[in-house]
Scaffold this active site. Structure first.
Site, PDB file in Angstrom:
ATOM      1  CB  CYS A 104      -0.952  -0.003   1.194  1.00  0.00           C
ATOM      2  SG  CYS A 104      -2.077  -1.396   1.131  1.00  0.00           S
ATOM      3  CG  HIS A 266      -3.267   3.271   0.767  1.00  0.00           C
ATOM      4  ND1 HIS A 266      -3.725   2.721  -0.418  1.00  0.00           N
ATOM      5  CD2 HIS A 266      -3.410   2.309   1.715  1.00  0.00           C
ATOM      6  CE1 HIS A 266      -4.113   1.480  -0.183  1.00  0.00           C
ATOM      7  NE2 HIS A 266      -3.938   1.209   1.096  1.00  0.00           N
ATOM      8  CG  ASN A 296      -6.826  -1.009   0.026  1.00  0.00           C
ATOM      9  OD1 ASN A 296      -5.994  -0.836  -0.849  1.00  0.00           O
ATOM     10  ND2 ASN A 296      -6.505  -1.124   1.306  1.00  0.00           N
TER      11      ASN A 296
HETATM   12  C1  COA Z   1     -11.162  -5.402   8.448  1.00  0.00           C
HETATM   13  C2  COA Z   1     -12.034  -4.536   9.337  1.00  0.00           C
HETATM   14  C3  COA Z   1     -13.028  -3.770   8.498  1.00  0.00           C
HETATM   15  C4  COA Z   1     -12.767  -5.463  10.273  1.00  0.00           C
HETATM   16  O1  COA Z   1     -13.551  -4.704  11.181  1.00  0.00           O
HETATM   17  P1  COA Z   1     -13.505  -5.052  12.725  1.00  0.00           P
HETATM   18  O2  COA Z   1     -14.444  -4.154  13.405  1.00  0.00           O
HETATM   19  O3  COA Z   1     -12.086  -5.046  13.145  1.00  0.00           O
HETATM   20  O4  COA Z   1     -14.112  -6.488  12.715  1.00  0.00           O
HETATM   21  P2  COA Z   1     -13.543  -7.845  13.328  1.00  0.00           P
HETATM   22  O5  COA Z   1     -12.406  -8.363  12.513  1.00  0.00           O
HETATM   23  O6  COA Z   1     -13.320  -7.639  14.807  1.00  0.00           O
HETATM   24  O7  COA Z   1     -14.791  -8.750  13.120  1.00  0.00           O
HETATM   25  C5  COA Z   1     -16.036  -8.474  13.716  1.00  0.00           C
HETATM   26  C6  COA Z   1     -17.013  -9.534  13.260  1.00  0.00           C
HETATM   27  O8  COA Z   1     -17.347  -9.283  11.885  1.00  0.00           O
HETATM   28  C7  COA Z   1     -17.163 -10.462  11.132  1.00  0.00           C
HETATM   29  N1  COA Z   1     -16.782 -10.112   9.768  1.00  0.00           N
HETATM   30  C8  COA Z   1     -15.548  -9.970   9.235  1.00  0.00           C
HETATM   31  N2  COA Z   1     -15.648  -9.631   7.943  1.00  0.00           N
HETATM   32  C9  COA Z   1     -16.956  -9.551   7.656  1.00  0.00           C
HETATM   33  C10 COA Z   1     -17.678  -9.236   6.494  1.00  0.00           C
HETATM   34  N3  COA Z   1     -17.070  -8.926   5.338  1.00  0.00           N
HETATM   35  N4  COA Z   1     -19.031  -9.240   6.557  1.00  0.00           N
HETATM   36  C11 COA Z   1     -19.677  -9.529   7.704  1.00  0.00           C
HETATM   37  N5  COA Z   1     -19.032  -9.844   8.848  1.00  0.00           N
HETATM   38  C12 COA Z   1     -17.692  -9.849   8.825  1.00  0.00           C
HETATM   39  C13 COA Z   1     -16.078 -11.214  11.881  1.00  0.00           C
HETATM   40  O9  COA Z   1     -16.119 -12.585  11.567  1.00  0.00           O
HETATM   41  C14 COA Z   1     -16.456 -10.937  13.302  1.00  0.00           C
HETATM   42  O10 COA Z   1     -17.497 -11.804  13.664  1.00  0.00           O
HETATM   43  P3  COA Z   1     -17.587 -12.410  15.151  1.00  0.00           P
HETATM   44  O11 COA Z   1     -17.738 -11.219  16.048  1.00  0.00           O
HETATM   45  O12 COA Z   1     -18.802 -13.263  15.082  1.00  0.00           O
HETATM   46  O13 COA Z   1     -16.305 -13.153  15.366  1.00  0.00           O
HETATM   47  C15 COA Z   1     -11.225  -3.553  10.195  1.00  0.00           C
HETATM   48  O14 COA Z   1     -10.443  -4.243  11.142  1.00  0.00           O
HETATM   49  C16 COA Z   1     -10.335  -2.706   9.379  1.00  0.00           C
HETATM   50  O15 COA Z   1     -10.783  -1.935   8.584  1.00  0.00           O
HETATM   51  N6  COA Z   1      -9.004  -2.799   9.558  1.00  0.00           N
HETATM   52  C17 COA Z   1      -8.070  -2.108   8.735  1.00  0.00           C
HETATM   53  C18 COA Z   1      -7.926  -2.882   7.485  1.00  0.00           C
HETATM   54  C19 COA Z   1      -7.233  -2.137   6.404  1.00  0.00           C
HETATM   55  O16 COA Z   1      -7.316  -0.949   6.308  1.00  0.00           O
HETATM   56  N7  COA Z   1      -6.552  -2.884   5.567  1.00  0.00           N
HETATM   57  C20 COA Z   1      -5.875  -2.350   4.489  1.00  0.00           C
HETATM   58  C21 COA Z   1      -4.575  -1.866   4.970  1.00  0.00           C
HETATM   59  S1  COA Z   1      -3.700  -1.107   3.744  1.00  0.00           S
END
Ligand code: COA
Length: 339
Positions: A104, A266, A296
């Site tokens: 990224c 980004h 992204n």
């Molecule tokens: C990935 C991201 C959106 C996940 O959100 P979060 O609030 O951290 O969610 P979690 O990973 O704790 O998951 C919460 C729940 O949602 C669920 N979940 C994950 N992806 C899902 C999706 N696409 N749809 C529905 N539910 C989803 C998980 O399984 C979890 O379920 P559970 O509570 O039953 O175990 C978030 O962590 C994020 O944006 N992180 C940064 C990622 C990023 O920017 N990446 C690129 C970097 S360059």
């Protein structure tokens, strides 16, 4: 910039995995993304489409390009890199072609490398491309939903040239890395690590039939050939490093956040972008976001956003523009430009 025609909405993804439009929009801001044609488009061909426009807008021809820098994490081949393929397709004369693997932050790294070559006088027309075809390598089952809903395909390109105007161009670039968290956002396989790193993350690998080969049937059987992301760890680090590296660029040039005409982060996640905006005290019109439409696109996201912002008239000659990236590695960086 170039993005593929095919628009994939959140609802489309619901056909393959247990997710919802609400979940995706609430956590990431993404409404839709583009997917490349499965067989007719590659990371390189999309990069070439963007490059053609950049070359044209720079008022030169492909024959003038004297160096190519290609940033991607989804190359056509494991080797050689995409840079040489661009050279072949555009029929650019023999010249250096460098591939950058900084995910990224790839475009910021690429721009920084190009900037040094321009400032040293070594090259006069450097083609810098960021391009990704993520759609080919994602896990479209519920198992991979935390990653698959985030990423999209596309490409952006710029041409770097020297300028005699001291108040124009790339003022400075700032690059960082912290390999301690390399495994928190990574694609482990196929690879040559032979389980050397953090076996607990690769627990399924300890049965011998996967750990001693670059690629194996077992890897695919156990779905070990997809990216891994600890989303919360990425989020926490990103919201610290993004503002930090923007401030580093501003401070190095004696500017403050209010001097920025446009911050182009980004496009990792709209929530991260909003947090950075608030932390830096920027107005809505000072931050460009288009993740809602493209997801992204990793190395392509900054040049795509830069292109759109410029086309929309949001960046004019003389404006102070800050580019900032954060991602896998972890790596992060910024570039301050006087447009
Ligand atoms: C990935 C991201 C959106 C996940 O959100 P979060 O609030 O951290 O969610 P979690 O990973 O704790 O998951 C919460 C729940 O949602 C669920 N979940 C994950 N992806 C899902 C999706 N696409 N749809 C529905 N539910 C989803 C998980 O399984 C979890 O379920 P559970 O509570 O039953 O175990 C978030 O962590 C994020 O944006 N992180 C940064 C990622 C990023 O920017 N990446 C690129 C970097 S360059």
């Amino acid at each position: 910039m170039y993005v593929p025609e095919s628009v994939i909405t959140n609802k489309d993804l619901m056909k393959f995995m247990d997710t919802s439009d609400e979940w995706i929009q609430e956590r990431t801001g993404i409404k839709e993304r583009r997917y490349a044609h499965r067989t007719n488009e590659t990371t390189t061909t999309m990069g070439v489409e963007a490059a053609k426009i950049a070359i044209n807008r720079a008022g030169i021809t492909a024959a003038d390009i004297d160096f190519i820098i290609f940033a991607t994490l989804s190359p056509d081949y494991y080797f050689p890199g995409c840079g040489v393929l661009v050279q072949r397709i555009l029929k650019i004369k023999e010249c250096g072609a460098l591939d950058i693997r900084n995910q990224c932050t790839g475009f910021v790294y690429a721009l920084s490398v190009g900037d040094q070559f321009i400032k040293s006088g070594m090259y006069k027309n450097i083609l810098v491309i960021g391009s990704e075809k993520h759609s080919f390598g994602l896990d479209y089952t519920t198992r991979g939903r935390n990653i698959s809903v985030i990423f999209g395909d596309g490409a952006g390109a710029v041409v770097l040239q020297p300028t005699v105007n001291e108040n124009q161009g790339i003022l400075s670039t700032h690059l960082h890395s912290d390999g301690d968290s390399a495994e928190l956002l990574a694609m482990y396989n196929p690879g040559t690590h032979a389980n050397h790193w953090v076996p607990e993350k690769l627990a399924d690998f300890n049965d011998g039939d996967m750990g001693d080969m670059f690629m194996s049937h077992a890897m695919i059987d156990k779905a070990q050939n997809f990216p891994f992301m600890d989303g919360q760890a990425v989020f926490k680090k990103a919201i610290v490093k993004f503002p930090e590296v923007v401030m580093e660029a501003l401070t190095a040039n004696n500017y403050k956040p209010s001097d920025i005409k446009m911050l182009i982060p980004h496009q990792a996640n709209l929530r991260i972008s909003q947090y950075v905006q608030q932390k830096l005290g920027l107005r809505d019109d000072q931050v460009y976001n288009n993740i809602q439409r493209y997801g992204n696109t990793t190395a392509a996201s900054i040049p795509i956003a830069l292109c759109e912002a410029w086309q929309d008239g949001k960046i004019q000659d003389g404006d102070l523009v800050c580019l900032a990236g954060f991602g896998s590695g972890f790596t992060w960086g910024s570039a301050l430009l006087r447009w």
